[in-house]
Write a protein that holds these residues in place. Structure first.
Motif, PDB file in Angstrom:
ATOM      1  N   ARG A 397       0.935  -1.231   0.048  1.00 47.17           N
ATOM      2  CA  ARG A 397       0.009  -0.055   0.156  1.00 47.17           C
ATOM      3  C   ARG A 397       1.077   1.231  -0.049  1.00 47.17           C
ATOM      4  NH1 ARG A 397      -4.466  -0.702   4.749  1.00 47.17           N
ATOM      5  NH2 ARG A 397      -5.534   1.004   3.265  1.00 47.17           N
ATOM      6  N   CYS A 399       1.055   5.750  -0.863  1.00 41.26           N
ATOM      7  CA  CYS A 399       0.091   7.001  -0.798  1.00 41.26           C
ATOM      8  C   CYS A 399       0.084   7.319  -2.455  1.00 41.26           C
ATOM      9  CB  CYS A 399       0.879   7.981   0.043  1.00 41.26           C
ATOM     10  SG  CYS A 399      -0.079   9.883  -0.039  1.00 41.26           S
ATOM     11  N   ASP A 400      -1.200   7.691  -2.787  1.00 38.16           N
ATOM     12  CA  ASP A 400      -1.369   7.824  -4.085  1.00 38.16           C
ATOM     13  C   ASP A 400      -0.883   9.415  -4.487  1.00 38.16           C
ATOM     14  OD1 ASP A 400      -2.168   5.691  -4.819  1.00 38.16           O
ATOM     15  OD2 ASP A 400      -4.467   6.073  -4.940  1.00 38.16           O
ATOM     16  N   TRP A 411      -3.906   5.220   7.206  1.00 40.12           N
ATOM     17  CA  TRP A 411      -4.180   5.559   5.981  1.00 40.12           C
ATOM     18  C   TRP A 411      -5.519   6.087   5.858  1.00 40.12           C
ATOM     19  CZ3 TRP A 411      -0.612   5.317   2.529  1.00 40.12           C
ATOM     20  CH2 TRP A 411       0.473   4.216   2.760  1.00 40.12           C
ATOM     21  N   THR A 413      -8.568   7.943   3.311  1.00 41.01           N
ATOM     22  CA  THR A 413      -9.238   7.937   1.797  1.00 41.01           C
ATOM     23  C   THR A 413      -9.231   9.074   1.291  1.00 41.01           C
ATOM     24  OG1 THR A 413     -10.161   5.760   2.443  1.00 41.01           O
ATOM     25  CG2 THR A 413     -11.045   6.984   0.614  1.00 41.01           C
ATOM     26  N   SER A 415     -10.160  11.345  -2.460  1.00 37.14           N
ATOM     27  CA  SER A 415     -10.791  11.126  -3.707  1.00 37.14           C
ATOM     28  C   SER A 415     -10.870   9.663  -3.793  1.00 37.14           C
ATOM     29  CB  SER A 415      -9.806  11.588  -4.859  1.00 37.14           C
ATOM     30  OG  SER A 415     -10.234  11.497  -5.976  1.00 37.14           O
ATOM     31  N   LEU A 416     -10.023   9.069  -5.137  1.00 33.81           N
ATOM     32  CA  LEU A 416     -10.351   7.454  -5.278  1.00 33.81           C
ATOM     33  C   LEU A 416      -9.073   6.705  -4.858  1.00 33.81           C
ATOM     34  CD1 LEU A 416     -11.537   7.856  -9.066  1.00 33.81           C
ATOM     35  CD2 LEU A 416     -12.937   7.393  -6.736  1.00 33.81           C
ATOM     36  N   GLY A 417      -8.001   7.325  -3.849  1.00 31.88           N
ATOM     37  CA  GLY A 417      -6.903   6.695  -3.621  1.00 31.88           C
ATOM     38  C   GLY A 417      -6.454   6.827  -2.054  1.00 31.88           C
ATOM     39  N   LEU A 418      -5.707   6.451  -1.714  1.00 34.59           N
ATOM     40  CA  LEU A 418      -5.072   6.383  -0.156  1.00 34.59           C
ATOM     41  C   LEU A 418      -4.254   7.770   0.085  1.00 34.59           C
ATOM     42  CD1 LEU A 418      -4.355   2.685   0.587  1.00 34.59           C
ATOM     43  CD2 LEU A 418      -6.435   3.970   1.117  1.00 34.59           C
ATOM     44  N   TYR A 425      -3.862  14.328   2.233  1.00 38.28           N
ATOM     45  CA  TYR A 425      -5.294  14.313   2.041  1.00 38.28           C
ATOM     46  C   TYR A 425      -5.947  15.520   1.244  1.00 38.28           C
ATOM     47  CZ  TYR A 425     -10.197  13.946   3.643  1.00 38.28           C
ATOM     48  OH  TYR A 425     -11.407  13.876   3.652  1.00 38.28           O
TER      49      TYR A 425
END
Length: 441
Positions: A397, A399-400, A411, A413, A415-418, A425
């Motif tokens: 996993r 961080c997007d 972690w 959430t 938008s659509l990622g982590l 964030y």
């Protein structure tokens, strides 16, 4: 001709409860028409029930009150019609305005009330109390009158009265409608002439009224109230011109007084300005002289140090103060100056060029006020970004936004990622993170 002083005020009897107000009537009896039959033979002006009139004493008042006793059916049409009785009373007006009953009788039918017996009684009393050649009659209060049950024009002014407005005058097919009191009037044009006193009328003092005369009418201009209470049009114009002249004089005096006051205030302001400038010039001259002495002479002794102002400049304890210093110079004379200096906080070992020495207090105050408290701006902590390294093969996993695989706080959430931190964030709240945009298109 009847003298007005001999007239008396008479209250006409009202229609009693139960009687037909439209078929009951009252007349000042002046004579009989020998060629007519029934109630048509009765001559004299009709007056309203419950009215108040002024007339001469000795006149005869005939009061007829009719009641519905049943219903009949017309022979030809078969339509129902009311059967009426009649209570007839003949009064004599006394010297004090009261009514004396001369004759009263109740007839079973209204038609029989004015047969030979009824008309004979009226003829007998007319002979005993003959009417005057000119009957004086002034209506003080017309009374409630008979209600109007149809829309029709007023018999005096021709204005249309709706059902329920105005009163009925007369009976049967000859009945007409009129306003309950006086007909509506309209303001008279200024400069026209009053029909009562003949004088010219001023604005707002007269009305065009409808004068009711017998069976006719006429319109004329009349003053409202007493004619003597109103000025003539010429006098009104003269008073208006005089008022305008007085108003012009008053305004001119007020304007002159205002201009004088403005000049006095301007002179006082100019005087204060010159005094202030002279005082400031003298203070600056003293300040320059003190500067020259301090710069050329040594300070023998500092006799006083007074702190005037002190304030903070930042969250780290840095402050600024304004101090008044008095000292004795080498010439043996005193001198005063002011120093503005920043101190504390991170300035312990630093050299600060703010502030300085001033010999004019206003200059020192200006320098002191020029520096204000500066709050430390928030600078978000930024995490170091991972370089262009492919994602781990084992699918760890990450961080997007920054690509980190370590999340100290857990972690989140976004938008659509982590996201691994608050900053990441916030960056991914409305968009895809930078790492995901680069490696996970």
């Amino acid at each position: 001709m009847v003298n007005e002083e001999t007239m008396v005020r008479v209250e006409i009897p009202a229609v009693p409860d139960g009687a037909d107000v439209h078929r009951s009537w009252r007349r000042i009896l002046t004579g009989l028409d020998e060629r007519a039959e029934g109630d048509v033979a009765v001559l004299g002006p009709e007056v309203g029930h419950g009215a108040v009139v002024e007339t001469a004493p000795g006149v005869l008042l005939l009061v007829v009150d009719q009641h519905v006793t049943g219903w009949g059916e017309a022979y030809r049409t078969g339509k129902p019609y009311p059967l009426m009785d009649a209570a007839v009373t003949l009064y004599l007006v006394q010297d004090d305005g009261t009514l004396e009953t001369l004759w009263a009788r109740h007839f079973k039918t209204a038609k029989g009330a004015f047969g030979s017996a009824g008309l004979g009684q009226l003829r007998k009393h007319l002979a005993a109390h003959p009417p005057a050649e000119e009957l004086p009659l002034d209506v003080v209060n017309p009374g409630p009158g008979r209600p109007n049950f149809r829309a029709a024009p007023c018999r005096w002014c021709a204005a249309v009265l709706q059902k329920g407005q105005g009163v009925l005058v007369g009976r049967g097919e000859a009945a007409q409608v009129e306003h309950r009191a006086a007909c509506p009037s309209r303001p008279a044009e200024p400069g026209t002439y009053c029909a009562v006193c003949g004088g010219s009328v001023a604005p707002g003092t007269a009305q065009v009224v409808v004068v009711r005369e017998g069976v006719g009418r006429r319109r004329e201009i009349q003053h409202t109230g007493r004619c003597t209470d109103h000025p003539s049009y010429e006098e009104y114009e003269w008073r208006q011109a005089e008022r305008r002249a007085d108003e012009d004089v008053r305004r001119a005096a007020e304007k002159a007084a205002e201009e004088k006051r403005a000049r006095r205030l301007a002179a006082a302001a100019e005087k204060r300005r010159l005094a202030r400038e002279a005082k400031e010039k003298a203070a600056k001259e003293v300040a320059e002289a003190t500067r020259a002495r301090v710069e050329s002479l040594a300070v023998v002794e500092e006799t006083g140090r007074r702190e005037l102002y002190d304030k903070g400049l930042d969250p780290f304890g840095e402050r600024m103060r304004l101090v008044e210093i008095t000292a004795v110079l080498a010439d043996g004379k005193p001198a005063t100056w002011w120093e503005v200096a920043a101190y504390g906080g991170r300035l312990e070992d630093d050299v600060d060029d703010r502030g300085g020495r001033f010999f004019f207090l206003d200059d020192a105050r200006f320098e002191y006020r020029r520096h204000e408290y500066q709050q430390e701006q928030y600078r978000p902590r930024r995490r170091p970004r991972v370089g262009a390294v492919p994602c781990p093969a084992d699918g760890a996993r990450h961080c997007d936004n920054c690509g980190s695989t370590d999340s100290p706080g857990g972690w989140m959430t976004a938008s659509l990622g982590l996201a691994c931190d608050v900053d990441c964030y916030d960056a991914m709240a409305d968009a895809v993170g930078a790492h995901a945009a680069q490696y996970h298109r």
